[in-house]
Design a protein around this motif. Structure first.
Motif, PDB file in Angstrom:
ATOM      1  N   ILE A  69     -15.507  20.661  -1.474  1.00  0.00           N
ATOM      2  CA  ILE A  69     -15.574  19.681  -2.564  1.00  0.00           C
ATOM      3  C   ILE A  69     -14.323  18.821  -2.579  1.00  0.00           C
ATOM      4  CG2 ILE A  69     -15.670  19.401  -5.072  1.00  0.00           C
ATOM      5  CD1 ILE A  69     -17.346  21.941  -5.190  1.00  0.00           C
ATOM      6  N   THR A  70     -13.171  19.447  -2.420  1.00  0.00           N
ATOM      7  CA  THR A  70     -11.919  18.678  -2.390  1.00  0.00           C
ATOM      8  C   THR A  70     -11.858  17.780  -1.162  1.00  0.00           C
ATOM      9  OG1 THR A  70     -10.740  20.467  -1.244  1.00  0.00           O
ATOM     10  CG2 THR A  70     -10.703  20.491  -3.648  1.00  0.00           C
ATOM     11  N   ALA A  71     -12.429  18.253  -0.044  1.00  0.00           N
ATOM     12  CA  ALA A  71     -12.454  17.435   1.176  1.00  0.00           C
ATOM     13  C   ALA A  71     -13.330  16.200   0.975  1.00  0.00           C
ATOM     14  CB  ALA A  71     -12.951  18.253   2.357  1.00  0.00           C
ATOM     15  N   LEU A  72     -14.498  16.379   0.364  1.00  0.00           N
ATOM     16  CA  LEU A  72     -15.382  15.241   0.090  1.00  0.00           C
ATOM     17  C   LEU A  72     -14.722  14.258  -0.877  1.00  0.00           C
ATOM     18  CD1 LEU A  72     -18.866  16.989  -0.208  1.00  0.00           C
ATOM     19  CD2 LEU A  72     -18.097  15.442   1.591  1.00  0.00           C
ATOM     20  N   THR A  73     -14.006  14.784  -1.846  1.00  0.00           N
ATOM     21  CA  THR A  73     -13.286  13.916  -2.787  1.00  0.00           C
ATOM     22  C   THR A  73     -12.268  13.065  -2.049  1.00  0.00           C
ATOM     23  OG1 THR A  73     -13.527  15.606  -4.511  1.00  0.00           O
ATOM     24  CG2 THR A  73     -11.906  13.882  -4.896  1.00  0.00           C
ATOM     25  N   LEU A  74     -11.594  13.680  -1.077  1.00  0.00           N
ATOM     26  CA  LEU A  74     -10.617  12.940  -0.276  1.00  0.00           C
ATOM     27  C   LEU A  74     -11.300  11.858   0.558  1.00  0.00           C
ATOM     28  CD1 LEU A  74      -7.831  12.505   1.052  1.00  0.00           C
ATOM     29  CD2 LEU A  74      -8.411  14.345   2.642  1.00  0.00           C
ATOM     30  N   PHE A  75     -12.376  12.226   1.260  1.00  0.00           N
ATOM     31  CA  PHE A  75     -13.017  11.274   2.171  1.00  0.00           C
ATOM     32  C   PHE A  75     -13.656  10.111   1.429  1.00  0.00           C
ATOM     33  CE2 PHE A  75     -13.003  14.908   5.223  1.00  0.00           C
ATOM     34  CZ  PHE A  75     -12.311  14.265   6.235  1.00  0.00           C
ATOM     35  N   PHE A  76     -14.259  10.390   0.276  1.00  0.00           N
ATOM     36  CA  PHE A  76     -14.912   9.314  -0.468  1.00  0.00           C
ATOM     37  C   PHE A  76     -13.917   8.514  -1.304  1.00  0.00           C
ATOM     38  CE2 PHE A  76     -18.790  11.597   0.511  1.00  0.00           C
ATOM     39  CZ  PHE A  76     -19.712  10.575   0.650  1.00  0.00           C
ATOM     40  N   GLY A  77     -12.835   9.158  -1.716  1.00  0.00           N
ATOM     41  CA  GLY A  77     -11.882   8.483  -2.581  1.00  0.00           C
ATOM     42  C   GLY A  77     -10.855   7.640  -1.858  1.00  0.00           C
ATOM     43  N   ALA A  78     -10.397   8.114  -0.691  1.00  0.00           N
ATOM     44  CA  ALA A  78      -9.319   7.434   0.028  1.00  0.00           C
ATOM     45  C   ALA A  78      -9.625   5.968   0.346  1.00  0.00           C
ATOM     46  CB  ALA A  78      -8.969   8.204   1.297  1.00  0.00           C
ATOM     47  N   PRO A  79     -10.830   5.612   0.858  1.00  0.00           N
ATOM     48  CA  PRO A  79     -11.076   4.197   1.186  1.00  0.00           C
ATOM     49  C   PRO A  79     -11.065   3.279  -0.034  1.00  0.00           C
ATOM     50  CG  PRO A  79     -12.678   5.624   2.280  1.00  0.00           C
ATOM     51  CD  PRO A  79     -11.960   6.463   1.280  1.00  0.00           C
ATOM     52  N   LEU A  80     -11.278   3.841  -1.222  1.00  0.00           N
ATOM     53  CA  LEU A  80     -11.355   3.008  -2.422  1.00  0.00           C
ATOM     54  C   LEU A  80      -9.993   2.721  -3.039  1.00  0.00           C
ATOM     55  CD1 LEU A  80     -14.392   4.706  -4.225  1.00  0.00           C
ATOM     56  CD2 LEU A  80     -14.415   2.706  -2.723  1.00  0.00           C
ATOM     57  N   LEU A  81      -9.008   3.550  -2.722  1.00  0.00           N
ATOM     58  CA  LEU A  81      -7.732   3.455  -3.420  1.00  0.00           C
ATOM     59  C   LEU A  81      -6.979   2.167  -3.122  1.00  0.00           C
ATOM     60  CD1 LEU A  81      -6.487   7.130  -3.037  1.00  0.00           C
ATOM     61  CD2 LEU A  81      -7.582   6.068  -5.004  1.00  0.00           C
ATOM     62  N   ALA A  82      -7.142   1.618  -1.931  1.00  0.00           N
ATOM     63  CA  ALA A  82      -6.440   0.384  -1.575  1.00  0.00           C
ATOM     64  C   ALA A  82      -7.200  -0.859  -2.009  1.00  0.00           C
ATOM     65  CB  ALA A  82      -6.186   0.329  -0.072  1.00  0.00           C
ATOM     66  N   MET A  83      -8.425  -0.683  -2.507  1.00  0.00           N
ATOM     67  CA  MET A  83      -9.255  -1.820  -2.884  1.00  0.00           C
ATOM     68  C   MET A  83      -9.156  -2.092  -4.387  1.00  0.00           C
ATOM     69  SD  MET A  83     -12.748  -0.998  -0.760  1.00  0.00           S
ATOM     70  CE  MET A  83     -13.498  -2.533  -1.333  1.00  0.00           C
ATOM     71  N   ALA A  84      -9.260  -3.367  -4.746  1.00  0.00           N
ATOM     72  CA  ALA A  84      -9.407  -3.723  -6.154  1.00  0.00           C
ATOM     73  C   ALA A  84     -10.833  -3.390  -6.574  1.00  0.00           C
ATOM     74  CB  ALA A  84      -9.128  -5.207  -6.352  1.00  0.00           C
ATOM     75  N   ASN A  93       0.806  -1.221   0.000  1.00  0.00           N
ATOM     76  CA  ASN A  93       0.000   0.000   0.000  1.00  0.00           C
ATOM     77  C   ASN A  93       0.840   1.273   0.000  1.00  0.00           C
ATOM     78  OD1 ASN A  93      -2.645  -1.111   0.005  1.00  0.00           O
ATOM     79  ND2 ASN A  93      -2.386  -1.677   2.150  1.00  0.00           N
ATOM     80  N   ALA A  94       2.115   1.165  -0.341  1.00  0.00           N
ATOM     81  CA  ALA A  94       2.965   2.356  -0.389  1.00  0.00           C
ATOM     82  C   ALA A  94       2.419   3.415  -1.351  1.00  0.00           C
ATOM     83  CB  ALA A  94       4.392   1.961  -0.774  1.00  0.00           C
ATOM     84  N   PRO A  95       1.933   3.045  -2.552  1.00  0.00           N
ATOM     85  CA  PRO A  95       1.360   4.067  -3.446  1.00  0.00           C
ATOM     86  C   PRO A  95       0.185   4.807  -2.812  1.00  0.00           C
ATOM     87  CG  PRO A  95       1.796   2.052  -4.667  1.00  0.00           C
ATOM     88  CD  PRO A  95       1.980   1.723  -3.216  1.00  0.00           C
ATOM     89  N   VAL A  96      -0.650   4.087  -2.054  1.00  0.00           N
ATOM     90  CA  VAL A  96      -1.790   4.716  -1.392  1.00  0.00           C
ATOM     91  C   VAL A  96      -1.314   5.616  -0.255  1.00  0.00           C
ATOM     92  CG1 VAL A  96      -3.950   4.297  -0.170  1.00  0.00           C
ATOM     93  CG2 VAL A  96      -3.237   2.744  -2.000  1.00  0.00           C
ATOM     94  N   SER A  97      -0.268   5.195   0.449  1.00  0.00           N
ATOM     95  CA  SER A  97       0.253   5.978   1.575  1.00  0.00           C
ATOM     96  C   SER A  97       0.779   7.333   1.118  1.00  0.00           C
ATOM     97  CB  SER A  97       1.368   5.204   2.281  1.00  0.00           C
ATOM     98  OG  SER A  97       0.904   3.953   2.752  1.00  0.00           O
ATOM     99  N   LEU A  98       1.329   7.396  -0.091  1.00  0.00           N
ATOM    100  CA  LEU A  98       1.899   8.651  -0.583  1.00  0.00           C
ATOM    101  C   LEU A  98       0.843   9.586  -1.158  1.00  0.00           C
ATOM    102  CD1 LEU A  98       5.164   7.404  -2.344  1.00  0.00           C
ATOM    103  CD2 LEU A  98       4.905   8.401  -0.077  1.00  0.00           C
ATOM    104  N   PHE A  99      -0.357   9.083  -1.379  1.00  0.00           N
ATOM    105  CA  PHE A  99      -1.396   9.917  -1.994  1.00  0.00           C
ATOM    106  C   PHE A  99      -1.818  11.065  -1.088  1.00  0.00           C
ATOM    107  CE2 PHE A  99      -5.923   9.898  -0.773  1.00  0.00           C
ATOM    108  CZ  PHE A  99      -6.341  10.958  -1.550  1.00  0.00           C
ATOM    109  N   GLN A 100      -2.093  10.785   0.183  1.00  0.00           N
ATOM    110  CA  GLN A 100      -2.632  11.817   1.069  1.00  0.00           C
ATOM    111  C   GLN A 100      -1.689  13.006   1.240  1.00  0.00           C
ATOM    112  OE1 GLN A 100      -4.344  10.446   4.717  1.00  0.00           O
ATOM    113  NE2 GLN A 100      -5.780   9.052   3.723  1.00  0.00           N
ATOM    114  N   PRO A 101      -0.376  12.790   1.459  1.00  0.00           N
ATOM    115  CA  PRO A 101       0.513  13.962   1.556  1.00  0.00           C
ATOM    116  C   PRO A 101       0.485  14.828   0.299  1.00  0.00           C
ATOM    117  CG  PRO A 101       1.622  12.001   2.351  1.00  0.00           C
ATOM    118  CD  PRO A 101       0.353  11.539   1.732  1.00  0.00           C
TER     119      PRO A 101
END
Length: 400
Positions: A306-321, A202-210
């Motif tokens: 809008i950017t905050a909602l994009t973060l909250f809704f998008g982050a849980p999906l990034l680690a999932m297939a 999950n390193a690619p996902v870990s670098l997304f938030q910063p």
């Protein structure tokens, strides 16, 4: 205070916010795979038995798998089996992230299985290849399912061989008993490995938030400075936008190379292609920066939620297939979150050793950045709200 309308509506607002943000956890509550693409190769050449009949065990296994897949036609199967001609094509497909795993029946499968009823048994082997770099969790689950398939084959072969011995009235030798404990061997091979210093893949996902948060903060700070600046004409506004772009480029380089150095040197992540990774993060940051800046330029600080909602809704999906997501999230949320292209690009750099190239992720991020840049520059034609001039009363004039 209790007479104010905001107090009366506060329970409703709190419930709405609670419900809204609870939706972000729905995809991860009970993820179940649907149509997980797994390659299957039947390279078995078969064998001619002493009674002149030909044994094609690989073909039998393939037919059983197809029948089991079609058993519940009204439901989507967990595995979407994709027949591939040979192992070389499978390896190419795994490198191109077409399959999460592969199930390979070798050419000597029937030949070795036929020896299980002789005095010199030799167990056939099934190869299972797991594409860890594509998605660590999905690959491991695919491995569990494929091991279950291999165990079913084991049970069927064991029963068949024992029936043959019983019918012939033959006593088993110790070697034959030993071979029948596990008549079919399973060889698991991990390809495009995630390694031991990748946060379990999950390193690619870990670098997304910063990167996303740094893009947001950079865009908001510059937009705040813009609001505090007075412009006499659109030409001055345009030059200011150009300066905003230049600052964005500088910030992109700082974040791209700074985050790569920090993640590799301080956090201990295994980053095999450091320069390529730094350049890719630079492209990603600039794309996000332009996108958020364009949003702020046209609708102001209302773009921040809008950017905050994009973060909250998008982050849980990034680690999932995608195959693990509910249909709504897979079809309507996941395709529209821009950060998934950053994660896809970093996966290729971290686990597939392809280097920085004009791939799908780079093309999409460049497209998002280019369109956002045009939209941001076009905001100079937006009419500026004139500040209400303070009316000076006659009494004030007399006092002066």
């Amino acid at each position: 205070m209790f007479k104010q309308k905001i107090i009366a509506f506060s329970p409703i607002l709190v419930l709405v916010v609670t419900f809204l943000f609870s939706l972000t956890f729905v995809p991860s509550i009970h993820p179940t795979p649907k149509n997980l693409p797994i390659a299957i190769v039947n390279a078995d050449k078969g064998v001619v038995l002493p009674n002149q009949t030909k044994l094609k065990m690989g073909e039998t296994i393939m037919n059983n798998i197809k029948n089991n897949s079609n058993a519940k036609s009204n439901e989507e199967p967990s595995i979407h089996w994709i027949e591939v001609a040979n192992e070389k094509l499978v390896e190419s497909g795994l490198d191109n992230q077409e399959y999460y795993a592969a199930f390979i029946i070798p050419s000597d499968f029937s030949q070795k299985q036929a020896t299980l009823q002789t005095n010199h048994p030799s167990s056939p082997t099934i190869e299972i290849m797991l594409n860890q770099g594509m998605n660590y969790t999905a690959a491991n689950l695919a491995g569990q399912m494929l091991n279950g398939v291999a165990e079913n084959i084991n049970q069927n072969v064991r029963d068949e061989v024992l029936r043959g011995y019983e019918k012939a009235g033959i006593s088993l030798t110790p070697q034959q008993v030993s071979s029948l404990i596990t008549p079919i061997k399973t060889k698991v091979i991990n390809v495009n490995k995630t390694g031991t210093h990748s946060a379990n893949g999950n390193a690619p996902v870990s670098l997304f938030q910063p990167v996303w948060m740094a893009s947001l903060i950079g865009a908001v700070l510059i937009f705040t400075a813009w609001n505090k600046t007075s412009f006499s004409n659109r030409k001055e506004k345009f030059y200011a936008r150009i300066m905003q772009v230049i600052i964005g480029i500088l910030l992109s380089i700082i974040v791209g190379f700074g985050l790569t150095w920090f993640a590799d040197g301080m956090l201990g992540l295994d980053i095999p292609l450091k320069t390529d990774t730094a350049l890719f993060i630079t492209i990603t940051y600039f794309s996000f920066f332009c996108m958020i800046s364009a949003l702020l330029a046209w609708i102001g600080f209302a773009g921040v939620p809008i950017t905050a909602l994009t973060l909250f809704f998008g982050a849980p999906l990034l680690a999932m297939a995608p195959e693990f997501m509910p249909a709504f999230y897979k079809d309507w949320i996941y395709p529209w979150i821009p950060m998934r292209f950053m994660v896809d690009g970093l996966r290729e750099l971290f686990f597939f050793d392809k280097g920085l190239n004009w791939n799908h992720a780079v093309a999409v991020l460049t497209g998002i950045g280019s369109v956002s840049l045009i939209v941001m520059l076009a905001s100079v034609i937006k009419p500026t709200r004139k500040k209400k001039e303070e009316k000076v009363s006659v009494a004030d004039v007399e006092m002066t």
